[in-house]
Design a protein around this motif. Structure first.
Motif, PDB file in Angstrom:
ATOM      1  N   VAL A  93      -0.283  -7.631 -20.483  1.00 31.61           N
ATOM      2  CA  VAL A  93      -1.709  -7.309 -19.892  1.00 31.61           C
ATOM      3  C   VAL A  93      -1.722  -8.109 -18.643  1.00 31.61           C
ATOM      4  O   VAL A  93      -2.636  -7.971 -18.087  1.00 31.61           O
ATOM      5  CB  VAL A  93      -2.604  -7.756 -21.173  1.00 31.61           C
ATOM      6  CG1 VAL A  93      -4.170  -8.267 -20.621  1.00 31.61           C
ATOM      7  CG2 VAL A  93      -2.633  -6.947 -22.369  1.00 31.61           C
ATOM      8  N   ILE A  94      -0.791  -9.047 -18.254  1.00 22.41           N
ATOM      9  CA  ILE A  94      -0.789  -9.733 -17.285  1.00 22.41           C
ATOM     10  C   ILE A  94      -1.174  -8.837 -15.810  1.00 22.41           C
ATOM     11  O   ILE A  94      -2.084  -9.174 -15.152  1.00 22.41           O
ATOM     12  CB  ILE A  94       0.098 -10.876 -17.157  1.00 22.41           C
ATOM     13  CG1 ILE A  94      -0.076 -11.892 -18.004  1.00 22.41           C
ATOM     14  CG2 ILE A  94       0.390 -11.387 -15.440  1.00 22.41           C
ATOM     15  CD1 ILE A  94       0.921 -12.931 -18.071  1.00 22.41           C
ATOM     16  N   LEU A 149      -4.752  -7.786 -15.901  1.00 22.59           N
ATOM     17  CA  LEU A 149      -5.688  -8.952 -15.589  1.00 22.59           C
ATOM     18  C   LEU A 149      -5.478  -9.408 -14.367  1.00 22.59           C
ATOM     19  O   LEU A 149      -6.708  -9.653 -13.854  1.00 22.59           O
ATOM     20  CB  LEU A 149      -5.090 -10.090 -16.458  1.00 22.59           C
ATOM     21  CG  LEU A 149      -5.521  -9.951 -18.124  1.00 22.59           C
ATOM     22  CD1 LEU A 149      -5.014 -11.531 -18.451  1.00 22.59           C
ATOM     23  CD2 LEU A 149      -7.272 -10.155 -17.983  1.00 22.59           C
ATOM     24  N   GLY A 150      -4.302  -9.345 -13.649  1.00 25.20           N
ATOM     25  CA  GLY A 150      -4.430  -9.782 -12.099  1.00 25.20           C
ATOM     26  C   GLY A 150      -5.293  -8.876 -11.208  1.00 25.20           C
ATOM     27  O   GLY A 150      -5.826  -9.274 -10.541  1.00 25.20           O
ATOM     28  N   ASN A 151      -5.147  -7.665 -11.535  1.00 21.69           N
ATOM     29  CA  ASN A 151      -5.893  -6.795 -10.967  1.00 21.69           C
ATOM     30  C   ASN A 151      -7.370  -6.762 -11.007  1.00 21.69           C
ATOM     31  O   ASN A 151      -8.132  -6.709 -10.133  1.00 21.69           O
ATOM     32  CB  ASN A 151      -5.498  -5.197 -11.347  1.00 21.69           C
ATOM     33  CG  ASN A 151      -4.433  -4.753 -10.586  1.00 21.69           C
ATOM     34  OD1 ASN A 151      -4.125  -5.047  -9.589  1.00 21.69           O
ATOM     35  ND2 ASN A 151      -3.493  -4.050 -11.237  1.00 21.69           N
ATOM     36  N   GLN A 152      -7.899  -7.349 -12.548  1.00 21.81           N
ATOM     37  CA  GLN A 152      -9.171  -7.398 -12.557  1.00 21.81           C
ATOM     38  C   GLN A 152      -9.589  -8.831 -11.964  1.00 21.81           C
ATOM     39  O   GLN A 152     -11.021  -8.913 -11.665  1.00 21.81           O
ATOM     40  CB  GLN A 152      -9.425  -7.770 -14.045  1.00 21.81           C
ATOM     41  CG  GLN A 152      -9.406  -6.276 -14.858  1.00 21.81           C
ATOM     42  CD  GLN A 152     -10.302  -5.281 -14.200  1.00 21.81           C
ATOM     43  OE1 GLN A 152     -11.501  -5.514 -13.585  1.00 21.81           O
ATOM     44  NE2 GLN A 152     -10.104  -3.877 -14.605  1.00 21.81           N
ATOM     45  N   PHE A 153      -8.753  -9.694 -11.708  1.00 20.09           N
ATOM     46  CA  PHE A 153      -9.120 -10.992 -10.993  1.00 20.09           C
ATOM     47  C   PHE A 153      -9.492 -10.510  -9.422  1.00 20.09           C
ATOM     48  O   PHE A 153     -10.290 -11.371  -8.840  1.00 20.09           O
ATOM     49  CB  PHE A 153      -7.879 -12.034 -11.208  1.00 20.09           C
ATOM     50  CG  PHE A 153      -8.282 -13.415 -10.588  1.00 20.09           C
ATOM     51  CD1 PHE A 153      -9.645 -13.932 -10.758  1.00 20.09           C
ATOM     52  CD2 PHE A 153      -7.538 -14.067  -9.742  1.00 20.09           C
ATOM     53  CE1 PHE A 153     -10.247 -15.092 -10.458  1.00 20.09           C
ATOM     54  CE2 PHE A 153      -7.884 -15.146  -9.315  1.00 20.09           C
ATOM     55  CZ  PHE A 153      -9.168 -15.914  -9.465  1.00 20.09           C
ATOM     56  N   TYR A 157      -0.171  -9.352  -3.988  1.00 22.29           N
ATOM     57  CA  TYR A 157       1.285  -9.377  -4.049  1.00 22.29           C
ATOM     58  C   TYR A 157       1.778  -9.857  -5.045  1.00 22.29           C
ATOM     59  O   TYR A 157       2.878  -9.261  -5.737  1.00 22.29           O
ATOM     60  CB  TYR A 157       1.669 -10.205  -2.845  1.00 22.29           C
ATOM     61  CG  TYR A 157       3.050 -10.409  -2.586  1.00 22.29           C
ATOM     62  CD1 TYR A 157       3.634  -9.368  -1.739  1.00 22.29           C
ATOM     63  CD2 TYR A 157       3.698 -11.664  -2.482  1.00 22.29           C
ATOM     64  CE1 TYR A 157       5.041  -9.568  -1.547  1.00 22.29           C
ATOM     65  CE2 TYR A 157       4.926 -11.777  -2.340  1.00 22.29           C
ATOM     66  CZ  TYR A 157       5.843 -10.764  -1.863  1.00 22.29           C
ATOM     67  OH  TYR A 157       7.212 -11.228  -1.602  1.00 22.29           O
ATOM     68  N   GLY A 158       1.225 -10.944  -5.738  1.00 24.30           N
ATOM     69  CA  GLY A 158       1.971 -11.360  -7.007  1.00 24.30           C
ATOM     70  C   GLY A 158       1.791 -10.270  -8.105  1.00 24.30           C
ATOM     71  O   GLY A 158       2.979 -10.255  -8.866  1.00 24.30           O
ATOM     72  N   VAL A 159       0.811  -9.808  -8.227  1.00 22.74           N
ATOM     73  CA  VAL A 159       0.899  -8.695  -9.203  1.00 22.74           C
ATOM     74  C   VAL A 159       1.829  -7.560  -9.137  1.00 22.74           C
ATOM     75  O   VAL A 159       2.381  -7.496 -10.066  1.00 22.74           O
ATOM     76  CB  VAL A 159      -0.827  -7.880  -9.104  1.00 22.74           C
ATOM     77  CG1 VAL A 159      -0.703  -6.741 -10.207  1.00 22.74           C
ATOM     78  CG2 VAL A 159      -1.789  -9.101  -9.559  1.00 22.74           C
ATOM     79  N   ARG A 186       8.775  -6.811 -12.177  1.00 26.37           N
ATOM     80  CA  ARG A 186       9.400  -7.451 -13.178  1.00 26.37           C
ATOM     81  C   ARG A 186       9.458  -6.874 -14.457  1.00 26.37           C
ATOM     82  O   ARG A 186      10.589  -6.629 -15.048  1.00 26.37           O
ATOM     83  CB  ARG A 186       9.168  -8.958 -13.136  1.00 26.37           C
ATOM     84  CG  ARG A 186      10.374  -9.914 -13.580  1.00 26.37           C
ATOM     85  CD  ARG A 186       9.754 -11.302 -13.753  1.00 26.37           C
ATOM     86  NE  ARG A 186       9.716 -11.911 -12.385  1.00 26.37           N
ATOM     87  CZ  ARG A 186       8.898 -13.083 -12.225  1.00 26.37           C
ATOM     88  NH1 ARG A 186       8.223 -13.930 -13.246  1.00 26.37           N
ATOM     89  NH2 ARG A 186       8.758 -13.615 -10.842  1.00 26.37           N
ATOM     90  N   LEU A 187       8.514  -6.537 -14.821  1.00 26.09           N
ATOM     91  CA  LEU A 187       8.160  -5.804 -16.215  1.00 26.09           C
ATOM     92  C   LEU A 187       8.802  -4.492 -16.394  1.00 26.09           C
ATOM     93  O   LEU A 187       9.621  -4.126 -17.266  1.00 26.09           O
ATOM     94  CB  LEU A 187       6.817  -5.507 -16.423  1.00 26.09           C
ATOM     95  CG  LEU A 187       5.688  -6.613 -17.006  1.00 26.09           C
ATOM     96  CD1 LEU A 187       4.456  -6.324 -17.162  1.00 26.09           C
ATOM     97  CD2 LEU A 187       6.450  -7.189 -18.515  1.00 26.09           C
TER      98      LEU A 187
END
Lengths: 281, 216, 216
Positions: C143-144, C147-151, C203-205, C211-212
């Protein structure tokens, strides 16, 4: 698929380009300024343009009772400012209905005027030295003063009972915000996009008092009997009609209209119709 | 709470006027942003030299800014550099630019999800790369895209409410005017407006479910 | 480009920047908590909870964020309390975003093999224990990225706070531009402040998603 490396440098470019865009913006702003000076040299062109179009484009408020209010029932916009605008249309074009109204707020009226979307702003606009640098003003067509609107029974009875801890509501871009900050340094002012939102916020208990010109506040008080205007007006707010800088012929036409209206008694009639009493002489 | 007063015929008609503007602006923006989004998405997917990185940059820039900022910017900042758009045009332009960037990402993702083996098979059977894209990749990719595209369209319809910041007379803007009449109207009007948005968007999502069943 | 706007009003920009950041972070935490609860509701065997969860998600997803914020800003006075612009805006953001996060978490939970729940239950864990200790921790990894996109969305969406005087970046930008009469320059700087927050996150997302993908 995009490689991570290229993502990196493109991201860098992203920020760099922003500044380039911004740079262009600056140059072009210069050009636009040049355009304005060109406008000044062809003075009488502005009125001719209005005549050619056959329609006067006026920026008015849609949310200010007594001055410019859109009535949901009829779809009409009505008020003191509207009647003045119609008189100007009649003077310039010979027909008071040769007019197109556009909604402005305190925040948007100067940009819209400078973009050339409207010929003039007739929207409870105070004449100030700072604004004179941006736009030209007609003679004073209404004399208002800043005051306070509160819920009935409020401990606030006038400017003297406003302290640093009072929460004041106002409209973005209005002179009243600056004034109250000068009178009561350090005060919290919540600014809204328009008076409708500010009044809704007052009703929702978001602040202790709403501040702007008394004439606008009386309009709000007449709308909801739970609210009243308190204290004496504590500033002078002479309203002027704003016109794009350099269009002196339009300023002249507006001033002629105002003189004419005052001479033939029509101004008094319009004033009494909306404000409920004759103007102070 | 004064439901009878709030829902007077005049007020309801005024809200419907707002809904009409909302739907028109959303409809035009959906069409335009879909066309632009597909073109940009395909360019991104096809890795055209120069053009693809430029598109990547623009899409990323726009996707990382708030729509509210873009709407306000298009309407009131661009005129300072000589780009003057009227109220409705500005609202449509801002929504289109923002949503097209979102759609471009959906399109690129959908195309990238198409099985690589099929592309190789198509190429080795003699199709040109454009033919492969047109006949093999796009039709299949579109299938992956339908659900996210529809939710993007629903987003767009909801996002039209942000144009209230430039005083576009859409549903939220008109709702606030009616709410301004009386304190007791606030909650009834907020509920009514929620219902109006919900019905329109829910219908849209039902249509999309139908579409999914047909295409998948 | 007039950098004096940036230097003269830097404290206002900074106050807005912190307002935007704080509101987004608080709303992220809030929406994560609500979203998790709703996601669990949606997959329980208890019909009433499932019904509530579905209704919540469908309703919230189909109405505009601005409307949700207005409900929390103008609504509470009818029942005798108030939330200021920052609080109402942040709560509205949390409620709105929770519907999307609930869907992401639900998808994450569904992706965990069913056998694991059965195995945990048969080894003596209660449903809640199995959920908290076995299923959710695995789901959250998946879900990360959403979640990052939602942030990122939250940071952008927090701009609606300006419409309820919520002291965010856009709110102070308005104050600055009405004083300087320089809309273009003022808002370019605002855009930079937003990008400072959103670009690194995007970028982080992207990196995490990759990686996933390489893992599975």
């Amino acid at each position: 698929m995009m490689k991570i490396k290229s993502v990196k440098w493109v991201s860098l470019l992203l920020v760099a380009a922003l500044f380039v865009i911004a740079g262009c913006g600056n140059n072009n702003t210069g050009n636009a300024g040049g355009g304005n000076t060109a406008g000044e040299s062809t003075d009488s062109a502005a009125v001719a343009k209005i005549k050619e179009r056959g329609k006067l484009l006026v920026g008015v408020k849609y949310d200010t009772r007594l001055f410019g209010l859109k009535d949901p029932a009829s779809g009409n916009v009505e008020g003191f400012d509207i009647d003045i605008s119609k008189a100007i249309a009649k003077h310039i074009l010979g027909d008071e209905n040769a007019i197109e109204l556009k909604e402005v707020t305190s925040k948007t009226r100067i940009p819209m005027l400078n973009n050339g979307e409207i010929d003039m702003v007739v929207a409870t606009m105070t004449i100030t030295e700072e604004r004179k640098k941006e736009v030209d003003f007609s003679d004073v067509y209404f004399q208002a003063g800043q005051s306070l609107l509160v819920k009935k029974g409020s401990p606030i009875t006038g400017l003297e009972s406003v302290t640093k801890d009072t929460k004041i509501l106002g409209s973005k871009g209005a002179t009243s915000i600056k004034n109250i900050k000068e009178k009561v340094p350090g005060i919290t002012v919540l600014e809204f996009d328009n008076y409708q939102d500010a009044f809704a916020a007052l009703k929702a208990g978001q602040g202790d008092a709403l501040t702007t010109d008394d004439a606008i506040l009386y309009g709000m008080a007449s709308q909801d009997e739970g609210y009243e205007v308190v204290g004496e007006p504590f500033t002078d707010e002479p309203y002027g009609i704003a016109i794009q800088k350099g269009n002196t012929d339009v300023v002249q036409a507006v001033n002629d209209t105002l003189t004419e209206l005052k001479a033939n008694g029509e101004y008094d009639a319009i004033y009494t119709k909306w404000i409920g009493k004759a103007p102070a002489k | 709470m004064d439901f009878a007063g709030a829902f007077s015929p005049a007020n309801l008609v005024f809200l419907m006027d707002g809904l009409y503007i909302t739907l028109i602006v959303a409809f035009v923006s959906i069409i335009l942003s879909f066309i632009i989004g597909v073109v940009v998405g395909v360019i991104r997917y096809a890795e055209v030299p120069v053009l693809s990185p430029v598109m990547f940059f623009l899409v990323e820039l726009i996707r990382n800014l708030p729509l509210l900022l873009i709407i306000f910017f298009v309407r009131f900042a661009l005129p300072e550099i000589g780009i003057k758009l009227g109220l409705i045009t500005a609202a449509i332009a801002a929504l289109t630019v923002f949503e097209a960037a979102m759609i471009a990402e959906i399109v690129r993702g959908g195309l990238a999800a198409v099985d690589k083996g099929q592309i190789e098979a198509a190429r080795s059977s003699g199709l040109s790369s454009f033919q492969t894209l047109w006949h093999i990749v796009l039709p299949q990719g579109l299938r992956h895209m339908v659900p996210p595209l529809v939710s993007q369209f629903i987003s767009l319809l909801k996002d039209t409410s942000l144009a209230t910041i430039v005083a576009l007379p859409e549903l939220m803007h008109n709702a606030k005017i009616v709410m301004g009449q009386k304190e007791s109207y606030t909650i009834p009007i907020l509920l009514m407006v929620a219902l109006m948005y919900f019905v329109v968007n829910y219908l849209l999502s039902l249509v999309s479910r139908r579409l999914e069943h047909k295409t998948v | 480009m007039d950098f004096s706007i940036l230097t003269n009003y830097f404290d206002l920009y900074l106050r807005g920047f912190w307002g935007t950041l704080l509101s987004s972070v608080l709303a992220l935490i809030g929406s994560f908590v609500i979203g998790t609860v709703i996601a669990v509701f949606r997959i329980t065997t208890i019909k009433a909870l499932r019904w509530f969860g579905t209704g919540y998600v469908e309703f919230i997803r189909n109405i505009p964020l601005l409307l949700v914020v207005c409900i929390f800003y103008y609504g509470p006075s009818a029942i005798g309390f108030t939330l200021d612009g920052f609080k109402a805006g942040t709560i509205g953001l949390a409620v709105y975003t929770s519907a999307f996060i609930a869907e992401a978490i639900r998808a994450g939970i569904m992706a965990v093999p069913k056998g694991q729940m059965e195995a945990s239950r048969s080894s003596g864990l209660s449903y809640v224990q199995a959920m908290v200790h076995i299923i959710l921790p695995q789901a959250i990894k998946l879900v990360i990225p959403p979640l990052g996109n939602q942030f990122i969305n939250l940071i952008k969406n927090s701009s609606v706070l300006t419409l309820v005087a919520g002291f965010d970046l856009m709110y102070f930008a308005d104050s600055i531009s009405t004083e300087t009469y320089r809309t273009f320059d003022t808002y370019i700087f605002v855009a930079v402040f937003y990008l400072v927050l959103t670009v690194p996150l995007s970028y982080g997302v992207r990196v995490w998603e990759r990686r996933l993908q390489s893992k599975y």
